[in-house]
Motif scaffolding. Structure first.
Motif: not given
Ligand code: TYC
Length: 110
Positions: A47-56, A59-66
């Motif tokens: 999920v963190v990878h998806i947020l980084e790659v497709f939603f720009g 890693i910090e924001d992606a982890t928070k959202i996940m």
């Protein structure tokens, strides 16, 4: 430059008129939320990878959202115009399916 209504012409007359300004009719596009839904099987790192790659996301924001999605059941990935939002939903769903994860991503009118 148009004629100056305050400045007399050579013959002494003064131009008069109504100053109009036309404005092209533009409408702001409707915006759409892209939401990620929780499930019990998709790995957190995926999920963190998806947020980084497709939603720009970083890693910090992606982890928070996940983690927010993991704890609350649903979370916001971003707000976009319809076509951009739909593309991100499709990319997320296709990539998840390809890796056999049940991750769900949906679009909601803002
Ligand atoms: N709940 C998942 C787990 O415990 C992680 C997860 C987070 C899954 C966010 C989906 O949108 C999601 N592995």
């Amino acid at each position: 430059m148009s004629a100056n209504p305050d400045k007399p012409l050579d013959d002494g007359s003064v131009e008069t008129g109504i100053i109009t300004k036309t404005r092209p009719k533009t409408k702001k596009p409707s915006m759409y939320k892209v939401l990620l839904l929780n499930d019990d099987y998709t790995p957190m790192e995926f999920v963190v990878h998806i947020l980084e790659v497709f939603f720009g996301k970083t890693i910090e924001d992606a982890t928070k959202i996940m983690l927010h999605v993991h704890q609350k059941g649903v979370g916001l990935c971003g707000i976009y115009t319809y076509e951009v939002a739909q593309t991100k939903v499709n990319q997320t769903m296709d990539f998840s399916r390809k890796h056999q994860h049940p991750l769900q991503c949906v679009l909601e009118k803002d």
